[in-house]
Design an enzyme around this catalytic site. Structure first.
Site, PDB file in Angstrom:
ATOM      1  N   ASN A  35      75.806 -34.554  84.489  1.00  0.00           N
ATOM      2  CA  ASN A  35      76.748 -35.586  85.256  1.00  0.00           C
ATOM      3  C   ASN A  35      77.935 -34.985  85.368  1.00  0.00           C
ATOM      4  OD1 ASN A  35      76.765 -38.148  86.583  1.00  0.00           O
ATOM      5  ND2 ASN A  35      78.127 -38.867  85.047  1.00  0.00           N
ATOM      6  N   PHE A  80      82.664 -36.773  73.676  1.00  0.00           N
ATOM      7  CA  PHE A  80      82.474 -37.319  75.061  1.00  0.00           C
ATOM      8  C   PHE A  80      81.064 -37.603  75.535  1.00  0.00           C
ATOM      9  CE2 PHE A  80      86.670 -35.344  75.299  1.00  0.00           C
ATOM     10  CZ  PHE A  80      87.704 -36.572  75.583  1.00  0.00           C
ATOM     11  N   SER A 124      83.340 -47.614  73.477  1.00  0.00           N
ATOM     12  CA  SER A 124      83.586 -48.492  74.697  1.00  0.00           C
ATOM     13  C   SER A 124      83.688 -49.861  74.372  1.00  0.00           C
ATOM     14  CB  SER A 124      82.185 -48.366  75.521  1.00  0.00           C
ATOM     15  OG  SER A 124      82.389 -49.282  76.648  1.00  0.00           O
ATOM     16  N   TYR A 148      72.828 -49.305  76.532  1.00  0.00           N
ATOM     17  CA  TYR A 148      74.232 -48.290  76.401  1.00  0.00           C
ATOM     18  C   TYR A 148      74.956 -48.744  75.377  1.00  0.00           C
ATOM     19  CZ  TYR A 148      78.838 -46.389  77.754  1.00  0.00           C
ATOM     20  OH  TYR A 148      80.026 -46.053  77.814  1.00  0.00           O
ATOM     21  N   LYS A 152      76.174 -46.922  71.580  1.00  0.00           N
ATOM     22  CA  LYS A 152      77.557 -46.668  71.337  1.00  0.00           C
ATOM     23  C   LYS A 152      77.860 -47.381  69.754  1.00  0.00           C
ATOM     24  CE  LYS A 152      79.276 -44.365  74.554  1.00  0.00           C
ATOM     25  NZ  LYS A 152      79.614 -42.964  74.485  1.00  0.00           N
ATOM     26  N   ASN A 197      78.679 -47.124  90.687  1.00  0.00           N
ATOM     27  CA  ASN A 197      78.401 -48.541  89.890  1.00  0.00           C
ATOM     28  C   ASN A 197      79.678 -49.281  89.822  1.00  0.00           C
ATOM     29  OD1 ASN A 197      75.690 -48.249  89.094  1.00  0.00           O
ATOM     30  ND2 ASN A 197      76.205 -46.610  87.733  1.00  0.00           N
ATOM     31  N   LEU A 199      84.041 -50.230  90.041  1.00  0.00           N
ATOM     32  CA  LEU A 199      84.799 -50.723  91.187  1.00  0.00           C
ATOM     33  C   LEU A 199      85.616 -49.610  91.775  1.00  0.00           C
ATOM     34  CD1 LEU A 199      85.769 -53.355  92.833  1.00  0.00           C
ATOM     35  CD2 LEU A 199      87.576 -53.575  91.052  1.00  0.00           C
TER      36      LEU A 199
HETATM   37  P1  NAD Z   1      80.882 -38.366  82.393  1.00  0.00           P
HETATM   38  O1  NAD Z   1      79.358 -38.647  82.761  1.00  0.00           O
HETATM   39  O2  NAD Z   1      81.991 -38.039  83.413  1.00  0.00           O
HETATM   40  O3  NAD Z   1      80.980 -37.300  81.107  1.00  0.00           O
HETATM   41  C1  NAD Z   1      79.958 -37.267  80.131  1.00  0.00           C
HETATM   42  C2  NAD Z   1      79.515 -35.556  80.268  1.00  0.00           C
HETATM   43  O4  NAD Z   1      78.782 -35.448  79.285  1.00  0.00           O
HETATM   44  C3  NAD Z   1      79.028 -35.109  81.561  1.00  0.00           C
HETATM   45  O5  NAD Z   1      79.944 -33.938  81.793  1.00  0.00           O
HETATM   46  C4  NAD Z   1      77.676 -34.806  81.117  1.00  0.00           C
HETATM   47  O6  NAD Z   1      77.157 -33.737  81.990  1.00  0.00           O
HETATM   48  C5  NAD Z   1      77.756 -34.382  79.603  1.00  0.00           C
HETATM   49  N1  NAD Z   1      76.552 -34.839  78.887  1.00  0.00           N
HETATM   50  C6  NAD Z   1      75.580 -35.841  78.931  1.00  0.00           C
HETATM   51  N2  NAD Z   1      74.696 -35.527  78.257  1.00  0.00           N
HETATM   52  C7  NAD Z   1      75.062 -34.479  77.479  1.00  0.00           C
HETATM   53  C8  NAD Z   1      74.375 -33.777  76.293  1.00  0.00           C
HETATM   54  N3  NAD Z   1      73.105 -33.874  75.825  1.00  0.00           N
HETATM   55  N4  NAD Z   1      74.686 -32.541  76.120  1.00  0.00           N
HETATM   56  C9  NAD Z   1      75.811 -31.851  76.677  1.00  0.00           C
HETATM   57  N5  NAD Z   1      76.521 -32.643  77.715  1.00  0.00           N
HETATM   58  C10 NAD Z   1      76.253 -33.786  78.081  1.00  0.00           C
HETATM   59  O7  NAD Z   1      81.264 -39.649  81.727  1.00  0.00           O
HETATM   60  P2  NAD Z   1      82.811 -40.057  81.153  1.00  0.00           P
HETATM   61  O8  NAD Z   1      83.348 -41.379  82.194  1.00  0.00           O
HETATM   62  O9  NAD Z   1      83.783 -39.014  81.160  1.00  0.00           O
HETATM   63  O10 NAD Z   1      82.774 -40.568  79.742  1.00  0.00           O
HETATM   64  C11 NAD Z   1      82.753 -39.921  78.660  1.00  0.00           C
HETATM   65  C12 NAD Z   1      82.544 -40.629  77.499  1.00  0.00           C
HETATM   66  O11 NAD Z   1      83.206 -41.878  77.436  1.00  0.00           O
HETATM   67  C13 NAD Z   1      80.769 -40.974  77.433  1.00  0.00           C
HETATM   68  O12 NAD Z   1      80.444 -41.027  76.265  1.00  0.00           O
HETATM   69  C14 NAD Z   1      81.115 -42.530  77.886  1.00  0.00           C
HETATM   70  O13 NAD Z   1      79.763 -43.373  77.411  1.00  0.00           O
HETATM   71  C15 NAD Z   1      82.339 -42.882  77.488  1.00  0.00           C
HETATM   72  N6  NAD Z   1      83.128 -44.241  78.147  1.00  0.00           N
HETATM   73  C16 NAD Z   1      83.128 -44.053  79.463  1.00  0.00           C
HETATM   74  C17 NAD Z   1      83.849 -45.059  80.188  1.00  0.00           C
HETATM   75  C18 NAD Z   1      83.984 -44.928  81.689  1.00  0.00           C
HETATM   76  O14 NAD Z   1      84.308 -46.005  82.270  1.00  0.00           O
HETATM   77  N7  NAD Z   1      84.138 -43.798  82.228  1.00  0.00           N
HETATM   78  C19 NAD Z   1      84.162 -46.235  79.584  1.00  0.00           C
HETATM   79  C20 NAD Z   1      84.015 -46.231  78.093  1.00  0.00           C
HETATM   80  C21 NAD Z   1      83.251 -45.282  77.465  1.00  0.00           C
HETATM   81  C1  UD1 Z   2      81.263 -51.617  83.625  1.00  0.00           C
HETATM   82  C2  UD1 Z   2      80.315 -51.500  82.603  1.00  0.00           C
HETATM   83  C3  UD1 Z   2      80.736 -51.543  81.070  1.00  0.00           C
HETATM   84  C4  UD1 Z   2      81.586 -50.127  80.906  1.00  0.00           C
HETATM   85  C5  UD1 Z   2      82.539 -50.073  82.009  1.00  0.00           C
HETATM   86  C6  UD1 Z   2      83.313 -48.847  81.731  1.00  0.00           C
HETATM   87  C7  UD1 Z   2      78.601 -53.013  83.483  1.00  0.00           C
HETATM   88  C8  UD1 Z   2      77.740 -54.209  83.555  1.00  0.00           C
HETATM   89  N1  UD1 Z   2      79.270 -52.804  82.548  1.00  0.00           N
HETATM   90  O1  UD1 Z   2      81.991 -52.824  83.143  1.00  0.00           O
HETATM   91  O2  UD1 Z   2      79.651 -51.417  80.139  1.00  0.00           O
HETATM   92  O3  UD1 Z   2      82.127 -49.966  79.721  1.00  0.00           O
HETATM   93  O4  UD1 Z   2      81.986 -50.181  83.243  1.00  0.00           O
HETATM   94  O5  UD1 Z   2      83.962 -48.620  82.931  1.00  0.00           O
HETATM   95  O6  UD1 Z   2      78.015 -52.226  84.566  1.00  0.00           O
HETATM   96  N2  UD1 Z   2      82.836 -55.143  90.785  1.00  0.00           N
HETATM   97  C9  UD1 Z   2      82.406 -55.524  92.141  1.00  0.00           C
HETATM   98  N3  UD1 Z   2      81.835 -54.726  93.106  1.00  0.00           N
HETATM   99  C10 UD1 Z   2      81.562 -53.498  92.717  1.00  0.00           C
HETATM  100  C11 UD1 Z   2      81.782 -53.125  91.461  1.00  0.00           C
HETATM  101  C12 UD1 Z   2      82.330 -53.879  90.442  1.00  0.00           C
HETATM  102  O7  UD1 Z   2      82.872 -56.730  92.545  1.00  0.00           O
HETATM  103  O8  UD1 Z   2      80.862 -52.766  93.534  1.00  0.00           O
HETATM  104  C13 UD1 Z   2      83.523 -56.149  89.779  1.00  0.00           C
HETATM  105  C14 UD1 Z   2      82.734 -56.251  88.740  1.00  0.00           C
HETATM  106  O9  UD1 Z   2      82.129 -57.686  88.965  1.00  0.00           O
HETATM  107  C15 UD1 Z   2      83.708 -56.551  87.379  1.00  0.00           C
HETATM  108  C16 UD1 Z   2      84.910 -55.433  88.317  1.00  0.00           C
HETATM  109  O10 UD1 Z   2      84.612 -55.453  89.495  1.00  0.00           O
HETATM  110  O11 UD1 Z   2      84.309 -57.716  87.910  1.00  0.00           O
HETATM  111  C17 UD1 Z   2      84.749 -54.265  87.308  1.00  0.00           C
HETATM  112  O12 UD1 Z   2      83.509 -53.642  87.470  1.00  0.00           O
HETATM  113  P1  UD1 Z   2      82.938 -52.330  86.876  1.00  0.00           P
HETATM  114  O13 UD1 Z   2      84.124 -51.192  87.361  1.00  0.00           O
HETATM  115  O14 UD1 Z   2      81.946 -52.083  86.954  1.00  0.00           O
HETATM  116  O15 UD1 Z   2      83.414 -52.209  85.370  1.00  0.00           O
HETATM  117  P2  UD1 Z   2      82.993 -53.225  84.085  1.00  0.00           P
HETATM  118  O16 UD1 Z   2      82.104 -54.337  84.779  1.00  0.00           O
HETATM  119  O17 UD1 Z   2      83.930 -53.789  83.300  1.00  0.00           O
END
Ligand code: NAD
Ligand code: UD1
Length: 336
Positions: A35, A80, A124, A148, A152, A197, A199
Protein backbone atom coordinates in the site's frame (compact mmCIF):
# COMPACT_ATOMS: atom_id res chain seq x y z
CA UNK A 1 18.94 4.64 18.65
CA UNK A 2 18.67 2.25 15.71
CA UNK A 3 14.98 1.87 14.98
CA UNK A 4 13.18 -0.51 12.62
CA UNK A 5 9.99 0.87 11.09
CA UNK A 6 7.82 -1.90 9.66
CA UNK A 7 5.50 -0.35 7.09
CA UNK A 8 7.95 2.54 7.07
CA UNK A 9 7.18 3.59 3.48
CA UNK A 10 3.49 4.11 4.30
CA UNK A 11 1.69 7.29 5.24
CA UNK A 12 2.43 7.52 8.97
CA UNK A 13 5.68 5.54 8.78
CA UNK A 14 7.28 7.89 6.25
CA UNK A 15 6.47 10.99 8.31
CA UNK A 16 7.77 9.29 11.44
CA UNK A 17 10.97 8.35 9.59
CA UNK A 18 11.55 12.06 8.89
CA UNK A 19 11.04 13.13 12.49
CA UNK A 20 13.16 10.30 13.93
CA UNK A 21 16.02 10.95 11.50
CA UNK A 22 15.94 14.65 12.30
CA UNK A 23 16.11 13.72 15.98
CA UNK A 24 19.39 11.89 15.19
CA UNK A 25 18.06 8.35 15.26
CA UNK A 26 19.08 5.83 12.59
CA UNK A 27 16.02 4.32 10.94
CA UNK A 28 15.65 1.19 8.86
CA UNK A 29 12.46 0.81 6.86
CA UNK A 30 10.84 -2.52 6.05
CA UNK A 31 7.93 -2.53 3.62
CA UNK A 32 6.41 -4.88 1.06
CA UNK A 33 4.94 -1.88 -0.83
CA UNK A 34 1.48 -3.41 -0.79
CA UNK A 35 0.00 0.00 0.00
CA UNK A 36 2.88 2.38 -0.73
CA UNK A 37 5.20 3.38 -3.53
CA UNK A 38 8.96 3.14 -3.87
CA UNK A 39 9.03 6.78 -4.97
CA UNK A 40 8.45 7.68 -1.30
CA UNK A 41 12.09 6.73 -0.74
CA UNK A 42 13.24 9.36 -3.23
CA UNK A 43 11.00 11.93 -1.56
CA UNK A 44 12.47 11.07 1.84
CA UNK A 45 15.93 11.51 0.35
CA UNK A 46 14.95 15.00 -0.83
CA UNK A 47 13.62 15.97 2.60
CA UNK A 48 16.48 14.50 4.61
CA UNK A 49 19.39 14.91 2.21
CA UNK A 50 20.37 11.28 2.67
CA UNK A 51 19.18 7.86 1.64
CA UNK A 52 17.39 5.78 4.22
CA UNK A 53 18.06 2.09 4.45
CA UNK A 54 14.94 0.29 3.21
CA UNK A 55 14.35 -3.43 2.92
CA UNK A 56 11.67 -4.64 0.50
CA UNK A 57 10.09 -7.52 2.39
CA UNK A 58 7.18 -8.87 4.37
CA UNK A 59 6.90 -8.59 8.13
CA UNK A 60 5.63 -12.18 8.14
CA UNK A 61 9.08 -13.35 7.04
CA UNK A 62 10.45 -14.02 10.53
CA UNK A 63 13.88 -15.04 9.25
CA UNK A 64 14.26 -11.79 7.33
CA UNK A 65 13.14 -9.68 10.28
CA UNK A 66 15.53 -11.50 12.63
CA UNK A 67 18.39 -10.83 10.24
CA UNK A 68 17.54 -7.12 10.01
CA UNK A 69 17.30 -6.83 13.80
CA UNK A 70 20.70 -8.45 14.21
CA UNK A 71 22.58 -6.98 11.25
CA UNK A 72 21.38 -3.42 11.88
CA UNK A 73 21.76 -3.68 15.67
CA UNK A 74 18.18 -2.52 16.14
CA UNK A 75 17.29 -1.14 19.59
CA UNK A 76 13.54 -0.58 19.08
CA UNK A 77 10.81 -1.36 16.58
CA UNK A 78 7.81 0.69 15.48
CA UNK A 79 5.23 -1.62 13.96
CA UNK A 80 3.18 0.29 11.38
CA UNK A 81 2.82 -2.51 8.82
CA UNK A 82 -0.70 -3.76 8.38
CA UNK A 83 -3.91 -3.44 6.44
CA UNK A 84 -6.23 -0.64 7.53
CA UNK A 85 -9.43 -0.38 5.46
CA UNK A 86 -12.47 -1.09 7.62
CA UNK A 87 -14.87 -1.98 4.77
CA UNK A 88 -12.33 -4.28 3.15
CA UNK A 89 -11.78 -6.03 6.49
CA UNK A 90 -15.48 -6.87 6.65
CA UNK A 91 -15.27 -8.37 3.13
CA UNK A 92 -11.95 -10.20 3.68
CA UNK A 93 -11.56 -10.82 7.42
CA UNK A 94 -9.05 -13.66 7.10
CA UNK A 95 -6.75 -11.52 4.98
CA UNK A 96 -6.83 -8.92 7.77
CA UNK A 97 -6.10 -11.41 10.53
CA UNK A 98 -3.41 -13.07 8.40
CA UNK A 99 -1.61 -9.84 7.69
CA UNK A 100 -2.15 -7.95 10.93
CA UNK A 101 -2.16 -10.65 13.61
CA UNK A 102 0.23 -13.05 11.87
CA UNK A 103 2.50 -10.12 11.02
CA UNK A 104 2.66 -9.12 14.67
CA UNK A 105 3.39 -12.69 15.80
CA UNK A 106 6.18 -12.99 13.26
CA UNK A 107 7.71 -9.70 14.36
CA UNK A 108 7.50 -10.63 18.05
CA UNK A 109 9.15 -14.00 17.44
CA UNK A 110 11.99 -12.27 15.64
CA UNK A 111 12.30 -9.62 18.36
CA UNK A 112 12.37 -12.27 21.07
CA UNK A 113 15.04 -14.24 19.22
CA UNK A 114 17.16 -11.12 18.63
CA UNK A 115 16.54 -9.89 22.18
CA UNK A 116 15.03 -6.57 21.04
CA UNK A 117 12.31 -5.80 23.56
CA UNK A 118 11.18 -2.25 22.90
CA UNK A 119 8.14 -1.80 20.66
CA UNK A 120 5.68 0.89 19.62
CA UNK A 121 2.55 -0.57 18.06
CA UNK A 122 0.28 1.41 15.72
CA UNK A 123 -3.10 0.82 17.28
CA UNK A 124 -6.26 2.79 16.62
CA UNK A 125 -9.14 4.55 18.31
CA UNK A 126 -11.23 1.94 16.55
CA UNK A 127 -10.40 -0.49 19.41
CA UNK A 128 -12.86 1.46 21.59
CA UNK A 129 -15.85 0.71 19.32
CA UNK A 130 -18.92 2.86 19.86
CA UNK A 131 -18.06 5.57 22.39
CA UNK A 132 -19.81 5.08 25.73
CA UNK A 133 -18.65 8.48 26.94
CA UNK A 134 -16.65 11.40 25.59
CA UNK A 135 -13.87 12.33 25.49
CA UNK A 136 -12.46 8.82 25.26
CA UNK A 137 -9.70 8.03 27.74
CA UNK A 138 -7.52 4.93 27.77
CA UNK A 139 -9.77 3.27 30.37
CA UNK A 140 -12.75 3.42 28.06
CA UNK A 141 -13.98 -0.16 27.44
CA UNK A 142 -12.77 -1.73 24.22
CA UNK A 143 -15.21 -3.30 21.76
CA UNK A 144 -14.24 -2.97 18.12
CA UNK A 145 -17.05 -3.54 15.67
CA UNK A 146 -15.16 -4.76 12.60
CA UNK A 147 -12.36 -7.27 11.79
CA UNK A 148 -9.79 -4.48 11.30
CA UNK A 149 -10.45 -3.13 14.79
CA UNK A 150 -10.58 -6.63 16.24
CA UNK A 151 -7.19 -7.45 14.70
CA UNK A 152 -5.74 -4.36 16.46
CA UNK A 153 -7.27 -5.38 19.78
CA UNK A 154 -6.06 -8.99 19.44
CA UNK A 155 -2.54 -7.66 18.93
CA UNK A 156 -2.83 -5.32 21.92
CA UNK A 157 -3.92 -8.30 24.06
CA UNK A 158 -1.01 -10.43 22.83
CA UNK A 159 1.37 -7.62 23.68
CA UNK A 160 -0.11 -7.34 27.16
CA UNK A 161 0.38 -11.10 27.71
CA UNK A 162 3.95 -10.78 26.52
CA UNK A 163 4.81 -8.04 29.01
CA UNK A 164 3.15 -10.11 31.75
CA UNK A 165 5.34 -13.07 30.85
CA UNK A 166 8.61 -11.12 30.79
CA UNK A 167 9.03 -7.76 32.48
CA UNK A 168 11.95 -6.75 30.27
CA UNK A 169 9.55 -5.88 27.45
CA UNK A 170 8.67 -2.22 26.94
CA UNK A 171 5.60 -1.81 24.77
CA UNK A 172 3.35 1.15 23.99
CA UNK A 173 0.14 0.73 22.01
CA UNK A 174 -0.45 4.11 20.39
CA UNK A 175 -4.14 4.55 19.71
CA UNK A 176 -4.30 7.01 16.85
CA UNK A 177 -7.44 9.04 16.27
CA UNK A 178 -7.79 10.49 12.74
CA UNK A 179 -4.38 11.24 11.22
CA UNK A 180 -4.53 13.78 8.37
CA UNK A 181 -2.30 16.29 6.60
CA UNK A 182 1.21 15.99 5.26
CA UNK A 183 4.83 17.02 5.70
CA UNK A 184 5.34 20.75 5.13
CA UNK A 185 7.45 20.07 2.02
CA UNK A 186 4.44 18.59 0.23
CA UNK A 187 6.72 15.73 -0.83
CA UNK A 188 5.10 13.01 1.26
CA UNK A 189 1.51 12.65 2.37
CA UNK A 190 -1.52 10.41 2.23
CA UNK A 191 -1.92 8.91 -1.21
CA UNK A 192 -4.63 6.24 -1.09
CA UNK A 193 -5.02 3.88 -4.03
CA UNK A 194 -8.44 4.09 -5.71
CA UNK A 195 -11.38 5.91 -4.20
CA UNK A 196 -10.45 7.32 -0.77
CA UNK A 197 -12.41 5.88 2.15
CA UNK A 198 -11.51 8.70 4.48
CA UNK A 199 -12.76 12.25 4.57
CA UNK A 200 -9.62 14.39 4.14
CA UNK A 201 -8.12 12.64 1.11
CA UNK A 202 -11.54 12.65 -0.54
CA UNK A 203 -12.00 16.37 0.07
CA UNK A 204 -8.48 17.04 -1.25
CA UNK A 205 -9.28 15.20 -4.46
CA UNK A 206 -12.54 17.13 -4.88
CA UNK A 207 -10.74 20.44 -4.33
CA UNK A 208 -8.10 19.29 -6.81
CA UNK A 209 -10.75 18.57 -9.43
CA UNK A 210 -10.12 14.81 -9.48
CA UNK A 211 -13.62 14.10 -8.15
CA UNK A 212 -16.77 16.07 -8.74
CA UNK A 213 -18.18 16.31 -5.23
CA UNK A 214 -18.08 14.87 -1.75
CA UNK A 215 -20.85 12.63 -0.38
CA UNK A 216 -21.46 13.73 3.20
CA UNK A 217 -22.51 10.62 5.11
CA UNK A 218 -25.49 11.95 7.08
CA UNK A 219 -26.54 15.33 8.42
CA UNK A 220 -28.95 13.98 11.01
CA UNK A 221 -26.53 13.13 13.82
CA UNK A 222 -27.12 14.78 17.21
CA UNK A 223 -24.15 17.15 16.69
CA UNK A 224 -23.78 20.92 16.22
CA UNK A 225 -24.59 20.76 12.51
CA UNK A 226 -25.84 17.18 12.11
CA UNK A 227 -22.62 15.78 10.63
CA UNK A 228 -20.17 13.38 12.27
CA UNK A 229 -17.48 14.70 14.59
CA UNK A 230 -13.93 13.32 14.70
CA UNK A 231 -10.59 14.11 16.33
CA UNK A 232 -8.36 14.96 13.36
CA UNK A 233 -4.66 15.04 14.20
CA UNK A 234 -1.84 16.39 12.04
CA UNK A 235 0.38 13.52 10.92
CA UNK A 236 3.49 15.51 11.96
CA UNK A 237 2.13 15.85 15.50
CA UNK A 238 1.49 12.12 15.43
CA UNK A 239 5.02 11.44 14.15
CA UNK A 240 6.47 13.53 16.98
CA UNK A 241 4.38 11.48 19.41
CA UNK A 242 6.41 8.42 18.39
CA UNK A 243 9.68 10.11 19.34
CA UNK A 244 8.21 11.00 22.73
CA UNK A 245 6.85 7.48 23.20
CA UNK A 246 10.29 5.98 22.58
CA UNK A 247 11.77 8.33 25.19
CA UNK A 248 9.00 7.27 27.58
CA UNK A 249 9.81 3.58 27.04
CA UNK A 250 13.47 4.17 27.78
CA UNK A 251 12.50 4.56 31.44
CA UNK A 252 9.26 2.55 31.61
CA UNK A 253 8.88 -1.21 31.30
CA UNK A 254 5.63 -3.05 30.70
CA UNK A 255 2.55 -2.44 28.55
CA UNK A 256 1.07 1.00 28.00
CA UNK A 257 -1.90 2.29 26.00
CA UNK A 258 -1.76 5.92 24.91
CA UNK A 259 -4.27 7.98 22.96
CA UNK A 260 -2.75 10.17 20.27
CA UNK A 261 -5.38 12.76 19.41
CA UNK A 262 -5.93 16.47 19.90
CA UNK A 263 -8.87 16.30 22.28
CA UNK A 264 -10.92 18.48 19.94
CA UNK A 265 -13.55 17.27 17.51
CA UNK A 266 -14.58 18.85 14.20
CA UNK A 267 -17.68 18.15 12.12
CA UNK A 268 -17.63 17.22 8.45
CA UNK A 269 -19.02 20.65 7.55
CA UNK A 270 -16.31 22.35 9.63
CA UNK A 271 -13.63 20.36 7.81
CA UNK A 272 -15.09 21.25 4.42
CA UNK A 273 -15.09 24.93 5.38
CA UNK A 274 -11.50 24.77 6.66
CA UNK A 275 -10.35 23.02 3.50
CA UNK A 276 -12.06 25.57 1.25
CA UNK A 277 -10.28 28.33 3.15
CA UNK A 278 -6.88 26.62 3.01
CA UNK A 279 -7.13 25.76 -0.69
CA UNK A 280 -9.14 28.75 -1.91
CA UNK A 281 -11.18 26.17 -3.84
CA UNK A 282 -14.83 25.17 -3.56
CA UNK A 283 -15.58 21.70 -2.25
CA UNK A 284 -19.00 20.82 -3.68
CA UNK A 285 -20.89 18.23 -1.63
CA UNK A 286 -24.23 16.51 -1.35
CA UNK A 287 -25.67 14.83 1.70
CA UNK A 288 -26.43 11.10 1.53
CA UNK A 289 -27.55 8.64 4.20
CA UNK A 290 -25.30 7.62 7.07
CA UNK A 291 -22.41 5.20 6.39
CA UNK A 292 -23.00 1.84 8.07
CA UNK A 293 -20.93 1.49 11.23
CA UNK A 294 -20.22 5.23 11.64
CA UNK A 295 -20.61 6.84 15.05
CA UNK A 296 -21.87 10.33 15.73
CA UNK A 297 -18.86 11.64 17.66
CA UNK A 298 -15.43 10.34 18.53
CA UNK A 299 -12.66 12.32 20.18
CA UNK A 300 -9.89 11.64 22.64
CA UNK A 301 -8.64 12.98 25.83
CA UNK A 302 -4.90 13.08 25.16
CA UNK A 303 -4.22 13.94 28.80
CA UNK A 304 -2.31 10.75 29.60
CA UNK A 305 0.20 11.34 26.77
CA UNK A 306 0.64 14.89 28.00
CA UNK A 307 1.30 13.80 31.57
CA UNK A 308 3.46 10.73 31.03
CA UNK A 309 5.46 11.74 27.96
CA UNK A 310 5.04 15.53 27.71
CA UNK A 311 3.45 15.33 24.29
CA UNK A 312 0.53 17.35 22.93
CA UNK A 313 -0.60 18.03 19.41
CA UNK A 314 0.05 21.66 18.46
CA UNK A 315 -1.00 22.01 14.82
CA UNK A 316 -4.41 23.45 13.90
CA UNK A 317 -7.10 22.19 11.55
CA UNK A 318 -6.04 24.97 9.17
CA UNK A 319 -2.48 23.63 9.11
CA UNK A 320 -3.78 20.10 8.52
CA UNK A 321 -5.80 21.29 5.52
CA UNK A 322 -3.02 23.52 4.13
CA UNK A 323 -0.49 20.70 4.17
CA UNK A 324 -2.97 18.17 2.73
CA UNK A 325 -3.72 20.66 -0.05
CA UNK A 326 -0.03 21.28 -0.79
CA UNK A 327 0.53 17.55 -1.07
CA UNK A 328 -2.52 17.20 -3.32
CA UNK A 329 -1.40 20.03 -5.61
CA UNK A 330 2.13 18.73 -5.95
CA UNK A 331 1.28 15.09 -6.37
CA UNK A 332 -2.09 14.86 -8.10
CA UNK A 333 -2.37 12.08 -10.62
CA UNK A 334 -5.42 11.16 -12.67
CA UNK A 335 -8.20 9.52 -10.67
CA UNK A 336 -8.71 5.86 -11.59
P1 NAD B 1 -0.32 2.71 5.15
O1 NAD B 1 -1.09 1.66 4.44
O2 NAD B 1 -0.01 3.98 4.43
O3 NAD B 1 1.06 2.10 5.69
C1 NAD B 1 1.19 0.77 6.06
C2 NAD B 1 2.41 0.22 5.32
O4 NAD B 1 2.59 -1.14 5.67
C3 NAD B 1 2.26 0.28 3.80
O5 NAD B 1 3.38 0.91 3.25
C4 NAD B 1 2.18 -1.19 3.40
O6 NAD B 1 2.74 -1.41 2.12
C5 NAD B 1 2.94 -1.87 4.51
N1 NAD B 1 2.56 -3.27 4.76
C6 NAD B 1 1.32 -3.78 4.87
N2 NAD B 1 1.39 -5.10 5.13
C7 NAD B 1 2.72 -5.39 5.20
C8 NAD B 1 3.44 -6.60 5.44
N3 NAD B 1 2.80 -7.75 5.68
N4 NAD B 1 4.78 -6.55 5.44
C9 NAD B 1 5.44 -5.39 5.18
N5 NAD B 1 4.81 -4.22 4.94
C10 NAD B 1 3.46 -4.23 4.95
O7 NAD B 1 -1.09 3.02 6.50
P2 NAD B 1 -0.85 4.18 7.56
O8 NAD B 1 -2.00 5.10 7.47
O9 NAD B 1 0.51 4.67 7.48
O10 NAD B 1 -1.04 3.35 8.90
C11 NAD B 1 0.05 2.81 9.61
C12 NAD B 1 -0.49 1.99 10.77
O11 NAD B 1 -1.29 2.83 11.58
C13 NAD B 1 -1.38 0.82 10.36
O12 NAD B 1 -1.09 -0.27 11.20
C14 NAD B 1 -2.77 1.33 10.60
O13 NAD B 1 -3.67 0.29 10.90
C15 NAD B 1 -2.57 2.24 11.79
N6 NAD B 1 -3.58 3.32 11.88
C16 NAD B 1 -3.75 4.15 10.82
C17 NAD B 1 -4.74 5.13 10.88
C18 NAD B 1 -4.99 6.05 9.72
O14 NAD B 1 -6.04 6.67 9.67
N7 NAD B 1 -4.08 6.22 8.79
C19 NAD B 1 -5.53 5.26 12.04
C20 NAD B 1 -5.31 4.40 13.10
C21 NAD B 1 -4.32 3.42 13.01
C1 UD1 C 1 -12.30 5.60 9.74
C2 UD1 C 1 -12.40 4.16 10.12
C3 UD1 C 1 -11.69 3.95 11.44
C4 UD1 C 1 -10.24 4.41 11.35
C5 UD1 C 1 -10.22 5.87 10.93
C6 UD1 C 1 -8.79 6.29 10.74
C7 UD1 C 1 -14.54 3.47 9.10
C8 UD1 C 1 -15.94 3.06 9.37
N1 UD1 C 1 -13.82 3.80 10.20
O1 UD1 C 1 -12.96 6.29 10.73
O2 UD1 C 1 -11.70 2.60 11.81
O3 UD1 C 1 -9.59 4.28 12.61
O4 UD1 C 1 -10.94 6.00 9.69
O5 UD1 C 1 -8.68 7.57 10.26
O6 UD1 C 1 -14.08 3.48 7.98
N2 UD1 C 1 -17.23 11.10 5.77
C9 UD1 C 1 -18.07 11.64 4.81
N3 UD1 C 1 -17.80 11.38 3.51
C10 UD1 C 1 -16.74 10.64 3.09
C11 UD1 C 1 -15.87 10.11 4.07
C12 UD1 C 1 -16.16 10.35 5.40
O7 UD1 C 1 -19.04 12.31 5.14
O8 UD1 C 1 -16.56 10.44 1.88
C13 UD1 C 1 -17.48 11.40 7.19
C14 UD1 C 1 -17.71 10.17 8.06
O9 UD1 C 1 -19.07 9.83 8.09
C15 UD1 C 1 -17.16 10.66 9.41
C16 UD1 C 1 -16.05 11.62 9.04
O10 UD1 C 1 -16.32 12.02 7.69
O11 UD1 C 1 -18.15 11.37 10.10
C17 UD1 C 1 -14.67 11.00 9.10
O12 UD1 C 1 -14.65 9.81 8.34
P1 UD1 C 1 -13.31 8.98 8.06
O13 UD1 C 1 -12.25 9.89 7.58
O14 UD1 C 1 -13.66 7.80 7.22
O15 UD1 C 1 -12.85 8.51 9.51
P2 UD1 C 1 -13.65 7.66 10.63
O16 UD1 C 1 -15.05 7.43 10.25
O17 UD1 C 1 -13.42 8.30 11.93
Amino acid sequence: MNILLTGGAGYIGSHTAVVLTQANHEVVLLDNFYNSHKRVLGQLQKILGKNLHCVDGDVRNTTLITKILQDCKIDAVIHFAGLKAVGESVQNPIEYYANNVQGAISLLEAMKFANVKTLLFSSSATVYGDPQYLPIDENHPTGPTNPYGKSKLHIEEMLKDLTNSDNEWKIACLRYFNPVGAHESGLIGENPAGIPNNLLPYIAQVAGGMRSDLAVFGDDYPTIDGTGIRDYIHVMDLAEGHVKALEFLEVNNGWHALNLGTGRGYSVFEVIEAFEKASARKVPYHVVSRRLGDVSECYATPQKAKVVMSWSATRSLHEMCLSAWDFQRLNSVAAP
